[in-house]
Motif scaffolding. Sequence first.
Motif, PDB file in Angstrom:
ATOM      1  N   MET A 159      -6.810  -0.604   8.885  1.00  0.00           N
ATOM      2  CA  MET A 159      -6.403   0.207   6.798  1.00  0.00           C
ATOM      3  C   MET A 159      -7.541   0.307   6.007  1.00  0.00           C
ATOM      4  O   MET A 159      -6.851   0.955   5.340  1.00  0.00           O
ATOM      5  CB  MET A 159      -5.355  -1.648   6.648  1.00  0.00           C
ATOM      6  N   ASP A 160      -8.834  -0.990   6.371  1.00  0.00           N
ATOM      7  CA  ASP A 160      -9.497  -0.504   5.099  1.00  0.00           C
ATOM      8  C   ASP A 160     -10.407   0.939   4.893  1.00  0.00           C
ATOM      9  O   ASP A 160     -10.563   1.743   4.498  1.00  0.00           O
ATOM     10  CB  ASP A 160     -11.482  -1.254   5.465  1.00  0.00           C
ATOM     11  N   HIS A 161     -10.094   1.209   6.600  1.00  0.00           N
ATOM     12  CA  HIS A 161     -10.881   3.061   7.287  1.00  0.00           C
ATOM     13  C   HIS A 161      -9.929   4.090   6.594  1.00  0.00           C
ATOM     14  O   HIS A 161     -10.097   4.906   6.434  1.00  0.00           O
ATOM     15  CB  HIS A 161     -11.112   2.729   8.974  1.00  0.00           C
ATOM     16  N   TRP A 162      -8.339   3.848   6.871  1.00  0.00           N
ATOM     17  CA  TRP A 162      -7.607   4.819   6.987  1.00  0.00           C
ATOM     18  C   TRP A 162      -6.267   4.262   6.119  1.00  0.00           C
ATOM     19  O   TRP A 162      -5.518   4.184   6.362  1.00  0.00           O
ATOM     20  CB  TRP A 162      -6.709   4.927   8.448  1.00  0.00           C
ATOM     21  N   ASP A 163      -6.926   3.954   5.010  1.00  0.00           N
ATOM     22  CA  ASP A 163      -5.959   3.457   3.573  1.00  0.00           C
ATOM     23  C   ASP A 163      -4.826   4.526   3.361  1.00  0.00           C
ATOM     24  O   ASP A 163      -5.298   6.302   2.985  1.00  0.00           O
ATOM     25  CB  ASP A 163      -6.459   3.397   2.683  1.00  0.00           C
ATOM     26  N   PRO A 164      -3.362   4.925   3.556  1.00  0.00           N
ATOM     27  CA  PRO A 164      -2.606   2.998   4.584  1.00  0.00           C
ATOM     28  C   PRO A 164      -2.520   2.742   6.002  1.00  0.00           C
ATOM     29  O   PRO A 164      -2.243   1.531   5.978  1.00  0.00           O
ATOM     30  CB  PRO A 164      -1.824   2.844   3.322  1.00  0.00           C
TER      31      PRO A 164
ATOM     32  N   HIS B  54       0.886  -0.865  -0.369  1.00  0.00           N
ATOM     33  CA  HIS B  54      -0.101  -0.021   0.093  1.00  0.00           C
ATOM     34  C   HIS B  54       1.218   1.186  -0.171  1.00  0.00           C
ATOM     35  O   HIS B  54       0.517   2.600  -0.186  1.00  0.00           O
ATOM     36  CB  HIS B  54      -0.870  -0.171   1.209  1.00  0.00           C
ATOM     37  N   VAL B  55       1.962   1.157   0.140  1.00  0.00           N
ATOM     38  CA  VAL B  55       3.015   2.576   0.571  1.00  0.00           C
ATOM     39  C   VAL B  55       3.651   2.238  -0.383  1.00  0.00           C
ATOM     40  O   VAL B  55       4.778   3.458  -0.710  1.00  0.00           O
ATOM     41  CB  VAL B  55       3.244   2.896   2.397  1.00  0.00           C
ATOM     42  N   GLY B  56       3.461   1.563  -1.792  1.00  0.00           N
ATOM     43  CA  GLY B  56       4.290   1.452  -2.647  1.00  0.00           C
ATOM     44  C   GLY B  56       5.212   0.267  -3.279  1.00  0.00           C
ATOM     45  O   GLY B  56       6.261   0.493  -3.705  1.00  0.00           O
ATOM     46  N   HIS B  57       5.750  -1.072  -2.290  1.00  0.00           N
ATOM     47  CA  HIS B  57       6.994  -1.248  -2.454  1.00  0.00           C
ATOM     48  C   HIS B  57       5.983  -2.663  -3.299  1.00  0.00           C
ATOM     49  O   HIS B  57       5.075  -2.887  -3.405  1.00  0.00           O
ATOM     50  CB  HIS B  57       7.446  -1.768  -1.335  1.00  0.00           C
ATOM     51  N   ALA B  58       7.135  -3.440  -4.134  1.00  0.00           N
ATOM     52  CA  ALA B  58       6.842  -4.311  -5.058  1.00  0.00           C
ATOM     53  C   ALA B  58       6.506  -5.175  -4.346  1.00  0.00           C
ATOM     54  O   ALA B  58       6.671  -6.049  -3.369  1.00  0.00           O
ATOM     55  CB  ALA B  58       7.523  -4.462  -6.167  1.00  0.00           C
ATOM     56  N   ARG B  59       5.693  -6.201  -4.513  1.00  0.00           N
ATOM     57  CA  ARG B  59       5.173  -7.360  -4.392  1.00  0.00           C
ATOM     58  C   ARG B  59       6.588  -8.322  -3.387  1.00  0.00           C
ATOM     59  O   ARG B  59       6.707  -9.000  -2.657  1.00  0.00           O
ATOM     60  CB  ARG B  59       4.174  -8.203  -5.079  1.00  0.00           C
ATOM     61  N   ASP B  60       7.208  -8.545  -4.757  1.00  0.00           N
ATOM     62  CA  ASP B  60       8.673  -9.753  -3.874  1.00  0.00           C
ATOM     63  C   ASP B  60       9.522  -8.579  -2.781  1.00  0.00           C
ATOM     64  O   ASP B  60      10.513  -9.051  -2.474  1.00  0.00           O
ATOM     65  CB  ASP B  60       9.724  -9.850  -5.234  1.00  0.00           C
ATOM     66  N   VAL B  61       9.414  -7.776  -2.800  1.00  0.00           N
ATOM     67  CA  VAL B  61      10.131  -6.688  -2.248  1.00  0.00           C
ATOM     68  C   VAL B  61       9.318  -7.015  -0.323  1.00  0.00           C
ATOM     69  O   VAL B  61      10.054  -7.515   0.517  1.00  0.00           O
ATOM     70  CB  VAL B  61      10.057  -5.452  -2.175  1.00  0.00           C
ATOM     71  N   VAL B  62       8.032  -6.874  -0.724  1.00  0.00           N
ATOM     72  CA  VAL B  62       7.481  -6.671   0.539  1.00  0.00           C
ATOM     73  C   VAL B  62       7.744  -8.184   1.190  1.00  0.00           C
ATOM     74  O   VAL B  62       7.597  -8.584   2.504  1.00  0.00           O
ATOM     75  CB  VAL B  62       5.999  -6.664   0.763  1.00  0.00           C
ATOM     76  N   ILE B  63       7.796  -9.587   0.883  1.00  0.00           N
ATOM     77  CA  ILE B  63       8.210 -10.727   1.627  1.00  0.00           C
ATOM     78  C   ILE B  63       9.373  -9.854   2.493  1.00  0.00           C
ATOM     79  O   ILE B  63       9.344 -11.124   3.322  1.00  0.00           O
ATOM     80  CB  ILE B  63       7.789 -11.627   0.213  1.00  0.00           C
ATOM     81  N   LEU B  64      10.717  -9.379   2.321  1.00  0.00           N
ATOM     82  CA  LEU B  64      11.525  -9.427   3.084  1.00  0.00           C
ATOM     83  C   LEU B  64      10.786  -8.621   4.297  1.00  0.00           C
ATOM     84  O   LEU B  64      12.392  -8.360   4.887  1.00  0.00           O
ATOM     85  CB  LEU B  64      12.450  -9.389   2.230  1.00  0.00           C
ATOM     86  N   LEU B  65      10.362  -8.088   4.276  1.00  0.00           N
ATOM     87  CA  LEU B  65       9.783  -7.272   5.753  1.00  0.00           C
ATOM     88  C   LEU B  65       9.730  -7.751   6.921  1.00  0.00           C
ATOM     89  O   LEU B  65      10.727  -7.575   8.126  1.00  0.00           O
ATOM     90  CB  LEU B  65       8.588  -6.170   5.029  1.00  0.00           C
ATOM     91  N   GLY B  66       9.370  -9.391   6.342  1.00  0.00           N
ATOM     92  CA  GLY B  66       8.894 -10.387   7.917  1.00  0.00           C
ATOM     93  C   GLY B  66      11.064 -10.287   8.230  1.00  0.00           C
ATOM     94  O   GLY B  66      10.911 -10.946   9.752  1.00  0.00           O
TER      95      GLY B  66
END
Length: 391
Positions: free
Chosen positions: A354-359, A234-246
């Motif tokens: 998150m639905d109410h105040w995206d993102p 939601h803040v602009g990172h690609a799908r293959d990048v967000v997996i690494l956040l954990g």
Amino acid sequence: MTRAPDGKPNGDMRGLIAPIGAIAVVGLGFSITLPLLALTLEDRGIPTTWIGINTAVWGIASMAVTPLISRLAVRLGTALLLILSMLTIAVALPLFYFSPFWLWFPLRLVAGATITIVFVLSEFWISTVAPPEKRGIIMGIYATVLSFGFALGPFILTLTGTQGFLPFAVGACVLVAGVLPVLTGLRSAPVLHHEQHGTFWRFLFLAPVATGAALLFGTIESGAFALLPLYGQHVGHARDVVILLGVGITVGNIVLQIPMGLLSDRMDRRKLLLILGLLGLAGAAVIPLVAAMFWPFMILLAIWGGTVGALYTVGLAHLSARFRGADLAAANAAFIFCYSAGGLAGPAIIGASMDHWDPHGFVVAICGFFLAYLAMVLVRMSRAKTVAGIS
């Protein structure tokens, strides 16, 4: 080695190898099982809503069994109940692969109940054997070893794959291996000769700073950590990048738990939990400022994740200093009950926010959780000072 009678510390540090070794192996098996089950259902065409409902059964089972654990430990013995629970999970895991979806619900109940028993009894065993002056650092070691186990699970799945029977068989073998450390430490297992004083439910409120920390950690771990990839997108990172956040959070958990445990042995744990709550609130509030930048976000997640993880470590150490024997077993169960309750509530509340105040509803909900916990801790500490002043 000497046997610990009725949960009293026996001072034998070798007795820690059994429960820490067991929980490390079970944590590894757990980290293999959860993603494997979700991916298997997805491959079978089960809708995401039903996957979520089936996963929630795990938490419901956990909450249902916790009031009964100390009673079961009195009747069967700590070590025997621990071994039976691990073997039950090991047997249940391959059954998921061969079962139709409707049968996954009772299997989730069995698996959720038994994994909860393993965590409660392992933590009770560690709390009993640990010397009081080293309780915090030992809890830090326990949390670090558990984090390593969780981190290795996804790596094993990359080797076995997530399709076919092989990953289920490997997961079952890993869980069976968790019995071995328990067998080597049978003589150090705490023995309970009586049940706790009073009902299980009273232990939820006797040490609210500790059980509240478990509730807060469960809420954030299940909700924030699970929805973090969505927030990253939601803040602009690609799908293959967000997996690494954990990964950032996992690294923080591994690095910070022992120092936090050591610190908790040198100061009032209630004050440390208050400080951790303040740091957690501050870290969450900073997230929107760096979320769109990958490396600053990863560094913040490592620091913030380790701080949040320390809530569990220090909270458990604080709890174990308050009780002993059957009361400690019941208090550990109450601690896990609160963690499980948070695990059920977190995803729903954060998702709705998150639905109410995206993102940035992600951050709004998390800050709300921390503020509620901090208010409770301040009230509790204020009342303690008032009572001390009167006495």
